[in-house]
Design a protein around this motif. Structure first.
Motif, short mmCIF file in Angstrom:
data_model
loop_
_atom_site.label_atom_id
_atom_site.label_comp_id
_atom_site.label_asym_id
_atom_site.label_seq_id
_atom_site.Cartn_x
_atom_site.Cartn_y
_atom_site.Cartn_z
N ALA A 1 0.80 -1.23 0.00
CA ALA A 1 0.00 0.00 0.00
C ALA A 1 0.83 1.27 0.00
CB ALA A 1 -0.95 0.01 1.20
N VAL A 2 2.11 1.20 0.39
CA VAL A 2 2.95 2.38 0.39
C VAL A 2 3.37 2.78 -1.02
CG1 VAL A 2 5.23 1.28 0.56
CG2 VAL A 2 4.80 3.47 1.74
N ALA A 3 3.05 1.93 -1.99
CA ALA A 3 3.45 2.16 -3.39
C ALA A 3 3.00 3.52 -3.91
CB ALA A 3 2.88 1.06 -4.28
N ALA A 4 3.85 4.12 -4.73
CA ALA A 4 3.54 5.42 -5.37
C ALA A 4 3.08 6.43 -4.33
CB ALA A 4 2.49 5.24 -6.47
N PRO B 1 -6.44 -6.09 9.47
CA PRO B 1 -5.26 -5.95 8.60
C PRO B 1 -5.20 -4.59 7.90
CG PRO B 1 -6.29 -8.09 8.27
CD PRO B 1 -7.21 -7.31 9.15
N THR B 2 -6.37 -4.05 7.58
CA THR B 2 -6.40 -2.73 6.94
C THR B 2 -5.89 -1.66 7.90
OG1 THR B 2 -8.24 -3.33 5.49
CG2 THR B 2 -7.92 -0.98 5.92
N TYR B 3 -6.31 -1.73 9.14
CA TYR B 3 -5.83 -0.75 10.12
C TYR B 3 -4.32 -0.89 10.35
CZ TYR B 3 -4.81 1.51 14.54
OH TYR B 3 -4.24 2.29 15.50
N GLU B 4 -3.86 -2.12 10.50
CA GLU B 4 -2.43 -2.34 10.73
C GLU B 4 -1.59 -1.83 9.56
OE1 GLU B 4 -1.98 -6.45 11.67
OE2 GLU B 4 -3.00 -6.27 13.61
N THR B 5 -2.09 -2.01 8.35
CA THR B 5 -1.38 -1.50 7.18
C THR B 5 -1.43 0.02 7.13
OG1 THR B 5 -1.77 -3.50 5.88
CG2 THR B 5 -1.33 -1.48 4.66
N ALA B 6 -2.58 0.59 7.45
CA ALA B 6 -2.70 2.05 7.46
C ALA B 6 -1.72 2.66 8.46
CB ALA B 6 -4.13 2.46 7.79
N TRP B 7 -1.60 2.05 9.62
CA TRP B 7 -0.63 2.52 10.61
C TRP B 7 0.79 2.41 10.06
CZ3 TRP B 7 1.70 5.03 14.15
CH2 TRP B 7 2.86 4.54 14.76
N ALA B 8 1.14 1.28 9.49
CA ALA B 8 2.49 1.08 8.98
C ALA B 8 2.82 2.09 7.88
CB ALA B 8 2.64 -0.35 8.45
N VAL B 9 1.86 2.37 7.02
CA VAL B 9 2.08 3.32 5.93
C VAL B 9 2.25 4.74 6.48
CG1 VAL B 9 0.91 4.45 4.01
CG2 VAL B 9 0.99 1.96 4.13
N THR B 10 1.37 5.12 7.39
CA THR B 10 1.49 6.45 8.01
C THR B 10 2.83 6.59 8.72
OG1 THR B 10 -0.88 6.79 8.26
CG2 THR B 10 0.53 7.95 9.80
N THR C 1 1.47 6.00 -1.71
CA THR C 1 0.12 5.59 -1.27
C THR C 1 -0.99 6.01 -2.22
OG1 THR C 1 -0.50 7.53 0.10
CG2 THR C 1 0.88 5.83 1.13
N HIS C 2 -0.67 6.50 -3.42
CA HIS C 2 -1.72 7.01 -4.29
C HIS C 2 -2.63 5.91 -4.86
CE1 HIS C 2 0.72 10.77 -4.31
NE2 HIS C 2 -0.49 11.26 -4.22
N GLY C 3 -2.12 4.68 -4.98
CA GLY C 3 -3.00 3.60 -5.40
C GLY C 3 -4.09 3.37 -4.37
N LEU C 4 -3.70 3.32 -3.10
CA LEU C 4 -4.65 3.17 -2.01
C LEU C 4 -5.61 4.34 -1.95
CD1 LEU C 4 -5.75 2.06 0.69
CD2 LEU C 4 -3.80 3.14 1.82
N ILE C 5 -5.09 5.55 -2.04
CA ILE C 5 -5.93 6.74 -1.93
C ILE C 5 -6.96 6.79 -3.06
CG2 ILE C 5 -5.95 9.27 -1.97
CD1 ILE C 5 -3.15 9.17 -0.69
N ALA D 1 0.45 -2.15 -10.22
CA ALA D 1 1.66 -1.93 -11.02
C ALA D 1 2.79 -1.30 -10.20
CB ALA D 1 1.33 -1.05 -12.22
N ARG D 2 2.43 -0.46 -9.24
CA ARG D 2 3.44 0.22 -8.43
C ARG D 2 3.64 -0.45 -7.06
NH1 ARG D 2 7.09 2.82 -11.20
NH2 ARG D 2 6.30 4.55 -12.46
N TRP D 3 3.00 -1.56 -6.83
CA TRP D 3 3.03 -2.28 -5.56
C TRP D 3 4.46 -2.34 -5.01
CZ3 TRP D 3 5.13 -6.73 -3.43
CH2 TRP D 3 4.46 -7.32 -2.36
N GLN D 4 4.62 -1.97 -3.74
CA GLN D 4 5.95 -1.94 -3.11
C GLN D 4 5.81 -2.41 -1.67
OE1 GLN D 4 7.70 1.96 -2.81
NE2 GLN D 4 9.61 1.21 -1.91
N PRO D 5 6.46 -3.50 -1.29
CA PRO D 5 6.36 -3.96 0.10
C PRO D 5 7.11 -3.04 1.05
CG PRO D 5 7.95 -5.29 -1.10
CD PRO D 5 7.32 -4.37 -2.11
N LEU D 6 6.63 -2.98 2.26
CA LEU D 6 7.24 -2.14 3.27
C LEU D 6 8.27 -2.94 4.06
CD1 LEU D 6 7.00 0.75 4.45
CD2 LEU D 6 5.36 -0.19 6.10
N PRO D 7 9.53 -2.51 4.13
CA PRO D 7 10.56 -3.29 4.84
C PRO D 7 10.37 -3.19 6.36
CG PRO D 7 11.48 -1.22 4.09
CD PRO D 7 10.09 -1.30 3.50
#
Length: 281
Positions: free
Chosen positions: A110-113, A261-270, A115-119, A149-155
């Motif tokens: 979700a951090v890809a681009a 999982p959505t909340y945990e990802t949102a936290w990680a991205v923020t 976060t614009h894909g998610l947004i 297409a821009r998918w990027q995993p968060l380390p």
């Protein structure tokens, strides 16, 4: 003003999700926001001016079969192919089924681009929940295709397992020494020893029913943090708030099993955006 939004989607349908390199096309999202702020009468003029800056939508070249989705995930060269896949899917089956199936596949990236894909997906999902039209289905397909297409995993990803509230956990994040674009900065988080434990310091949400309120608290904390840290990178740091807000927009259309999982990802991205762009105190 729902017709204005559909007209906007139709006008921008032939434009790509990026232009001038990696700049994200904000047209659909900005038009949606203007309409909801009561500025629908200004949208058409704004869109016409903005569209002149955009590139054409990329063409599909090699078909992506859904059963083989893992290999092309995160390959920007396949952007047109991803958009073609999702266009076919959302017009062939209920869009909520497509979203439920693909959300957990896309969520780890979700951090890809920035976060614009998610947004963009969050805006499209809310619009579809209000009214299902061909234009809104096409917009969802474009959003999901861009995300894939821009998918990027968060380390260094670590789930919340601490006792800190979200504001305290956000304030305690490390500020990394980084230059370069978003992908470079996010990658450097994996080289920062303080990053994984800081990410895990947040108090977890135990029940799915608590997730909507938790996402609101995350957005509020990110906005408060923006007031402190925006001078470091005002454009990029705003996504620390808009990304979890987009997740909240999509939440009512997702199965409840995906809420935590959505909340945990949102936290990680923020947290990632904050660490990557906040200035050193």
């Amino acid at each position: 003003m729902s017709d204005v939004l559909d007209e906007t989607y139709q006008r921008l349908h032939g434009t790509g999700p990026e232009f001038v390199g990696w700049l994200s096309n904000h047209g659909p999202m900005a038009a949606d926001a203007l309409i909801r702020l009561g500025r629908g009468a200004d949208v058409q003029r704004w869109v016409e001016e903005y569209a002149q800056r955009l590139d054409s939508a990329p063409e599909a070249r090699w078909q992506i079969r859904e059963a083989e989705w893992r290999e092309p995930l995160g390959d920007p060269v396949r952007l047109g192919d991803w958009c073609a896949l999702f266009t076919d899917l959302v017009h062939r089956e209920p869009w909520t089924d497509v979203l439920a199936r693909w959300w957990p596949r896309l969520l780890p990236g979700a951090v890809a681009a920035s976060t614009h894909g998610l947004i963009r997906t969050g805006h499209a999902v809310r619009a579809l929940r209000e009214r299902e039209t061909p234009e809104r289905l096409d917009e969802l397909a474009a959003a999901l295709g861009y995300w894939a297409a821009r998918w990027q995993p968060l380390p260094g990803r670590r789930p919340p397992a601490g006792t800190a509230d979200v504001a305290s956990a956000l304030a305690a994040l490390p500020a990394i020494d980084a230059t370069g674009g978003a992908r470079t900065r996010i990658a450097r988080l994996g080289e920062t020893s303080e990053w994984p434990p800081a990410l895990g310091r947040l108090r977890p949400v135990q029940e799915a029913a608590a997730v909507p309120q938790a996402l609101d608290a995350l957005v509020d904390a990110a906005v408060s943090g923006y007031r402190r840290w925006a001078h470091g990178s005002p454009v990029m740091l705003v996504h620390a708030a808009t990304a979890p807000r987009a997740a909240a927009l999509a939440l009512p259309s997702l199965p409840t099993r995906l809420w935590r999982p959505t909340y945990e990802t949102a936290w990680a991205v923020t947290a990632a955006i904050t660490s990557a762009y906040r200035p050193h105190d």
